[in-house]
Design an enzyme around this catalytic site. Structure first.
Site, PDB file in Angstrom:
ATOM      1  CB  CYS A  91      -2.590   0.732 102.462  1.00 43.24           C
ATOM      2  SG  CYS A  91      -2.009   2.227 103.169  1.00 43.24           S
ATOM      3  CB  CYS A 114       2.587  -8.587  98.984  1.00 42.84           C
ATOM      4  SG  CYS A 114       4.259  -7.928  98.805  1.00 42.84           S
ATOM      5  CB  CYS A 150       2.755  -5.016  91.948  1.00 41.84           C
ATOM      6  SG  CYS A 150       4.202  -5.178  93.027  1.00 41.84           S
ATOM      7  CD  GLU A 202      -7.496   2.183  91.170  1.00 43.50           C
ATOM      8  OE1 GLU A 202      -8.683   2.254  90.874  1.00 43.50           O
ATOM      9  OE2 GLU A 202      -7.056   1.482  92.091  1.00 43.50           O
ATOM     10  CB  CYS A 225      -0.902  -6.282  98.112  1.00 43.46           C
ATOM     11  SG  CYS A 225      -0.948  -4.795  97.116  1.00 43.46           S
ATOM     12  CB  CYS A 271      -1.279   7.783  97.633  1.00 42.05           C
ATOM     13  SG  CYS A 271      -0.806   6.062  97.520  1.00 42.05           S
TER      14      CYS A 271
END
Ligand code: SAH
Length: 368
Positions: free
Chosen positions: A341, A120, A116, A96, A123, A109
């Site tokens: 975010c 974390c 990933c 994205e 996230c 962005c």
């Protein structure tokens, strides 16, 4: 080399690599500028139309390179003007990118990995784990598509590596991408217009510092190692003190002037937002050449955290500023379309769309 049917993408190479190729073809190295301009500035991926090049070269380009792009799978527009685009890679994975217009600038962005690996806890991207690194052309394609297909009228002025993935875990591709983003004949983005955001891979920060001139953002999210390790497992490898030392070196080693380093801190209610956290953070950052950007936590389906109440956020902000730490607050953008975010999840977001709409892709094919 990134190949697909054995061919390199036209989006992959920087000026130096094109010059090598032109040398191999016994052609003038000056054509590298034409090629870079045609492909990146003017958005042409059709060699036969690059009439400033000799016919022989155009044929060579046509036969030796590919012009394939990630497919525009889905577009969502938020009420605040933010726009999220889901791209489908040739391997079927989704990534994205988000366009964020504001009065002063228009920011894109972008993602550097499909998924990933860092885990974390706050996230959404982390939930699915890492699928794979993106190649240079897949990262460059995001800005190319944004500029030349999706939002040609929007004059993108800034690019942030704050989409999916950890850019410093895919640093070779990110550096190759930066060379194109910063080439005056390609995208011409100055060093202050690009920000690479990292969860804190210290060797990567060092290498980025030696290899590129860009702004750095570091996701800290906690003032002490015990809490940070809970939130960000990468902290066991690169604890806060080492990370902050790397930030200082990064800031001070700019070629021309001091480079910007921003500490990102997402406020999680009852977890890292107490006054004592603010004081500890202020003590650690006192006198360092960094500023703090407070991020309101953006919830996502299945997330365990809550955003801090506005007055808690305000108190945290004032405690830092009061202690002399330059602090700003990031306005959450595009929350209604899960574009803020930490809300980018690629595949799972698209799955949601599939489940709620019958045939979302049909309406979106060729959205550019
Ligand atoms: N891997 C990089 C870039 C990806 S995310 C990094 O960690 O910096 C960009 C920023 O969004 C990071 O600061 C990240 O910690 C933050 N973030 C992740 N999930 C979030 C969430 N749910 N709410 C608010 N910020 C989040």
């Amino acid at each position: 080399m990134n190949t697909e049917s054995g061919r390199t993408s036209l989006l992959e190479w920087d000026r130096k690599r094109w010059k090598c190729w032109l040398h191999e073809q016994e052609a003038s190295p000056a054509h590298a500028t034409t090629l870079i301009q045609q492909i990146h500035r003017y958005g042409s991926l059709e060699p036969e139309r690059m009439v400033a090049l000799p016919l022989r070269l155009r044929h060579r380009l046509e036969h030796s390179f590919r012009a394939t792009l990630p497919e525009i799978a889905h577009l969502r527009h938020a009420r605040d003007g933010t726009c999220k685009c889901t791209l489908r890679l040739s391997c079927g994975q989704f990534i994205e990118m988000v366009l964020i217009p504001s009065a002063a600038r228009t920011t894109l962005c972008i993602s550097s990995q499909a998924g990933c690996a860092l885990g974390c806890t706050f996230c959404h991207t982390a939930r699915g784990g890492l699928h794979r690194n993106l190649s240079i052309d897949e990262i460059v394609a995001q800005l190319w598509l944004a500029r030349h297909r999706l939002w040609p009228e929007s004059a993108i002025s800034n690019v942030v590596f704050m989409g999916m993935g950890e850019p410093l875990a895919n640093l070779d591709a990110v550096l190759g991408t930066l060379r194109l983003f910063q080439d005056d004949h390609a995208y011409g983005l100055g060093c202050r217009r690009i920000t690479v955001s990292t969860a804190g891979l210290v060797p990567g920060i060092e290498r980025l510092g030696h290899s590129a001139e860009v702004s750095l953002a570091v996701s800290l999210h906690a003032p002490d190692d015990a809490l940070r390790t809970e939130l960000m497992p990468i902290n066991t490898r690169y604890p806060i003190e080492k990370l902050l030392q790397a930030c200082v070196r990064y800031a001070q080693r700019g070629l021309r002037r001091r480079r910007t380093v921003t500490i990102e801190y997402a406020l999680l209610a009852g977890i890292n937002d107490a006054e004592s956290h603010a004081q500890m953070l202020a003590r650690r950052l006192q006198g360092l050449p960094v500023k703090v950007n407070l991020i309101p936590f953006n919830p996502f389906p299945g997330s365990d955290y809550m955003p801090s109440a506005p007055e808690v956020h305000q108190n945290f902000f004032e405690a830092l500023n009061g202690a002399g730490v330059v602090t700003t607050t990031r306005r959450a953008r595009g929350q209604d379309i899960a574009a803020a975010c930490g809300q980018l999840a690629g595949e799972s977001v698209l799955r949601e769309v599939f489940e709620t709409q019958r045939s979302p892709l049909m309406a979106l094919q060729g959205a550019g």
